[in-house]
Write an enzyme that holds these catalytic residues in place. Sequence first.
Site: not given
Ligand code: NAD
Length: 494
Positions: A245-246, A266, A396
């Site tokens: 996520s962003t 990403e 989103e």
């Molecule tokens: P998220 O940001 O909650 O988690 C993604 C990963 O980051 C997980 O492995 C999580 O454990 C880790 N994480 C969380 N907090 C962290 C921190 N403080 N430091 C380091 N790592 C941390 O996202 P999600 O809910 O797993 O996925 C959904 C999001 O991902 C959506 O916003 C989606 O748009 C995005 N996404 C983007 C792409 C792309 O290529 N642009 C592809 C797939 C998903």
Amino acid sequence: MSTPVVSPHADAPAIGDTRLLIDGQRVDGAEGRTFDVFNPATGELLTRVAEARAEDVDRAVKAARRAFESGPWRDMKPKDRAAILWRLGDLLLEHAAELGGLETLDNGKPFVQARDGDVSAAAGLFHYMSGWATKLEGATIPISFPGSFHTYTRREAVGVVGLIVPWNFPLTIAAWKVAPALAAGNTVVLKPSEVTPLTALRLGELALEAGIPEGVLNVVPGFGAEAGAALTAHPDVDKVSFTGSTATGRAILQAATGNIKKVTLELGGKSPDIIMGDANLEAAIQGAADGIFYNQGEACAAGSRIYAHRSVYDEVVAGVSAAAESITVGDGFDPSSFIGPLVSKEHHQKVTGYVDLGREEGTVAAGGTYATEGGYYVAPTVFTDVTDQSRVVREEIFGPVVSILPFDDTDEVIRRANDTRYGLTAGVWTESISTAHRVADALRAGTVWVNCYGVFDAAMPFGGYKESGWGREMGGIVLDDYTESKTVCIRLGD
Ligand code: NAD
């Protein structure tokens, strides 16, 4: 510890070893903790997985550093590195049913899509990137400094890279990052999402089987706030590549400042899919429906804002709604399911909150219903009578929920499509080659699909403008992010 708790489906694969993978060994976490992983089709406990804490991340980084400095991978002949990566691609295909089944158990997505889509895409990444191992070339540079010089550039591995991936395409997105990182000679610490850690652990095992030396690919499942944060802040990690996520991307950027890590991000999306008045409507309607509903809408690239020219608007609403109503939602192991459950209870709450909100902000043209017990199901949902300011149009949702909005002319729709903080992908449906180019040029997005949507290939760069991220995945361009360029300048004498 870490014995599988339930294996609920006759066709489901065995879950296997759920311990960490550090320095080629399966190990418990230093604190001996585990975390629960749930089956989204039922809401029941699926298994327990070893939880990496900061101390384990540190062990994994040290193993990756040793493997990098001692050189069994970095200094291997490029053609040998290429052969091993190709072999890993082959192994993924040989284990496609097992890996696809693990993804369905863990993420909920339909098994056929997981096996034939996610796993084959991951294998494709290793096959494609294996070719780059032998093609990381520099240049010779004619310089104008007085005297005689031989000046050239070399491309070298960055070092130890931390890869943090989300839950929506757990194996595929891991491959997007692991394959180019390894092709360039880096060593890796991979942190899968705490929601879907199973295929990353299996990928690590298969990498060893393919011949990747111990310590080159370490896998540390754990929570973002602990394991993810430890990896991002670690002073001996040279680069972090993150998909998620962003909001998390922002936290990662800040954490990476300590040792000025290189960062690739990403992030999220709210992608427009534009249907012009002259589009082949049959193809556009089906393509736009697939573009939002595939993978339960849990796709960063999902075409979640459909703009239809007013002359075809009613037909598009009727067509996309009919497509939504015709989709079978159910357990991912049921071959008739096109949409499985959403990934987790928390995510189900988020998406169903938006379904309720959309009912207040607009009109439900299809779906609008969801399960309230058992698995985390949501019916494919279409909203109309919303505006560009509606929250369901701006934010989103990351679920099978789409808004359809009318437009009158091309400049207007370009402006509205670009009116978002995101810039990941976009779609345009038209029979006019000039409209196709004009709109593709004007859209502020990393990928624009014309008369198709959601086409991905290992050779096609993918990534975002604006708040959708930094850098690109896939294609030859991604190797720039996994290599340093070194300039060597040699005085040849007078
Ligand atoms: P998220 O940001 O909650 O988690 C993604 C990963 O980051 C997980 O492995 C999580 O454990 C880790 N994480 C969380 N907090 C962290 C921190 N403080 N430091 C380091 N790592 C941390 O996202 P999600 O809910 O797993 O996925 C959904 C999001 O991902 C959506 O916003 C989606 O748009 C995005 N996404 C983007 C792409 C792309 O290529 N642009 C592809 C797939 C998903």
